[in-house]
Design a protein around this motif. Structure first.
Motif, short mmCIF file in Angstrom:
data_model
loop_
_atom_site.label_atom_id
_atom_site.label_comp_id
_atom_site.label_asym_id
_atom_site.label_seq_id
_atom_site.Cartn_x
_atom_site.Cartn_y
_atom_site.Cartn_z
N PRO A 1 3.70 6.64 -7.11
CA PRO A 1 2.47 6.44 -6.34
C PRO A 1 1.26 7.05 -7.06
O PRO A 1 1.39 7.82 -8.01
CB PRO A 1 2.75 7.18 -5.04
N GLU A 2 0.09 6.70 -6.55
CA GLU A 2 -1.17 7.28 -7.03
C GLU A 2 -1.68 8.38 -6.11
O GLU A 2 -2.53 9.17 -6.50
CB GLU A 2 -2.22 6.17 -7.15
N ALA B 1 9.28 10.47 -2.79
CA ALA B 1 7.93 9.90 -2.88
C ALA B 1 7.59 9.54 -4.32
O ALA B 1 7.01 8.48 -4.58
CB ALA B 1 6.90 10.90 -2.33
N TYR C 1 0.83 -1.21 0.00
CA TYR C 1 0.00 0.00 0.00
C TYR C 1 0.86 1.25 0.00
O TYR C 1 0.57 2.22 -0.72
CB TYR C 1 -0.93 -0.03 1.21
N ARG C 2 1.93 1.24 0.78
CA ARG C 2 2.75 2.44 0.91
C ARG C 2 3.59 2.70 -0.33
O ARG C 2 4.19 3.78 -0.45
CB ARG C 2 3.61 2.34 2.17
N ARG C 3 3.63 1.76 -1.23
CA ARG C 3 4.23 2.06 -2.54
C ARG C 3 3.27 2.91 -3.37
O ARG C 3 3.70 3.72 -4.19
CB ARG C 3 4.55 0.76 -3.27
N ARG C 4 1.98 2.74 -3.15
CA ARG C 4 0.96 3.45 -3.93
C ARG C 4 0.51 4.75 -3.27
O ARG C 4 -0.06 5.61 -3.94
CB ARG C 4 -0.24 2.53 -4.14
N ALA C 5 0.76 4.88 -1.96
CA ALA C 5 0.35 6.07 -1.21
C ALA C 5 1.55 6.53 -0.38
O ALA C 5 1.97 5.84 0.54
CB ALA C 5 -0.84 5.75 -0.31
N GLN C 6 2.08 7.70 -0.71
CA GLN C 6 3.33 8.16 -0.12
C GLN C 6 3.12 9.40 0.75
O GLN C 6 2.30 10.28 0.44
CB GLN C 6 4.33 8.50 -1.22
#
Length: 335
Positions: free
Chosen positions: A170-171, A165, A87-92
């Motif tokens: 990320p998204e 980031a 998850y933290r790859r997609r939300a930084q």
């Protein structure tokens, strides 16, 4: 037009911390619903101590909610180590103080590459780092590879944090007071960078700030937080040009360009271990203190009933129109 599904959504989110030495538990986040849609910038605004940073950390999975749920891209957030890492790859997260975010012993290259190494990136690391630095406005990127944080300006350090980031593509970015530590001349550059990243990469962002002026310059929607709850939310133009909650009006009144005298809030600052009955803003509310709530016939409701944050005029729950948690504002709207 159909409203796109949220990229990130919270429903009934609570974060409660145990009290100390017999004190009541601190309800830092106390029943929050919040959506962030793809490519949208939402500003989360409020005084220090209102719970906005705790909410941001809960949305990122850095704090596990006491109750409620967080969803990302249509799926509930899971709290296993493996799921959180993905998850933290997609939300930084982008922190407030770039000096505190960067290891003084690491070069810019190593600082940006750190995320790639944690997540086992198998591509061309040098190209990924160069691309992230370039997107963050540090060009030519190779010029910054071997520099250390103390050799950079404050604005350059914040750009390195943003590049760290961006390198994971990320998204969503969650930026906690991203320009609070910067000089006024640099603030505009970083805000323009965030807007450009939204436009070019389709990035969504939650920008946590105490500054409604910043929200006006960068956000599509704004959510105003007080004592663990969202008390007003909606499109930034509507909330900031026609604020309905007395708390939002007070925050806006202290901006340099605001007409009239600033509204000075009385009473004690918000304490999440001592949430009053009725409206949680009641002890500091200038509308209640002035008798306006009495004249509108809602003063007793203010003292005894939690107004909640409800849709206006029967709007569906998923609508992004303005909402307010205030008995007086609703009475004024229907008068």
């Amino acid at each position: 037009m159909t409203t796109p599904a949220p990229l990130l959504g919270a429903r009934g989110l609570h974060v409660t911390y145990p009290g100390r030495r017999g004190d009541a538990p601190a309800r830092a986040v106390d029943g929050v619903d919040l959506d962030i849609r793809p490519g949208e910038i939402v500003a989360l605004v409020g005084e220090s101590g209102c719970g906005k940073t705790t909410l941001a950390r809960a949305l990122l999975g850095l704090v596990k909610p006491t109750a409620g749920r967080v969803g990302f891209a249509g799926r509930p957030l899971e709290y296993t180590s493996r799921a959180l890492k993905a998850y933290r790859r997609r939300a930084q997260l982008v922190l407030q103080d770039p000096s505190g975010s960067l290891n003084p012993r690491h070069t810019v290259y190593d600082a940006v590459a750190e995320g790639l190494r944690i997540h086992g990136h198998r591509g061309d690391e040098r190209a990924a780092v160069a691309g992230a630095l370039s997107r963050a406005g540090l060009r030519p990127p190779e010029r910054f590879f071997l520099r250390y944080p103390h050799e950079l300006s404050g604005g350059q350090r914040q750009r390195v944090v943003i590049a760290g980031a961006l390198v994971l593509e990320p998204e969503l970015l969650v930026a906690d007071e991203p320009v609070a530590s910067l000089d006024a001349s640099v603030r505009g550059e970083i805000l323009a960078l965030l807007l450009r990243l939204r436009d070019e990469l389709g990035l969504a962002a939650l920008v946590v700030t105490h500054d409604l002026g910043l929200a006006w310059n960068i956000a599509d929607r704004v959510a105003v937080m007080y004592l663990g709850r969202i008390v007003e939310t909606g499109p930034v133009e509507q909330v900031l040009t026609a604020p309905r909650h007395p708390y939002t009006r007070a925050l806006l009144s202290v901006l340099p360009e605001a007409p009239g005298d600033p509204v000075v809030l009385s009473g004690e600052p918000p304490d999440p271990s001592r949430i009053p009955t009725g409206c949680r803003f009641r002890p500091r509310c200038p509308v209640l203190a002035s008798g306006e709530a009495d004249r509108a016939g809602v003063a007793e409701h203010c003292r005894t009933r939690d107004p909640g944050l409800s849709a206006e005029d029967g709007e569906p729950a998923g609508n992004d129109g303005p909402r307010v948690a205030c008995h007086w504002a609703r009475a004024a709207a229907s008068a």
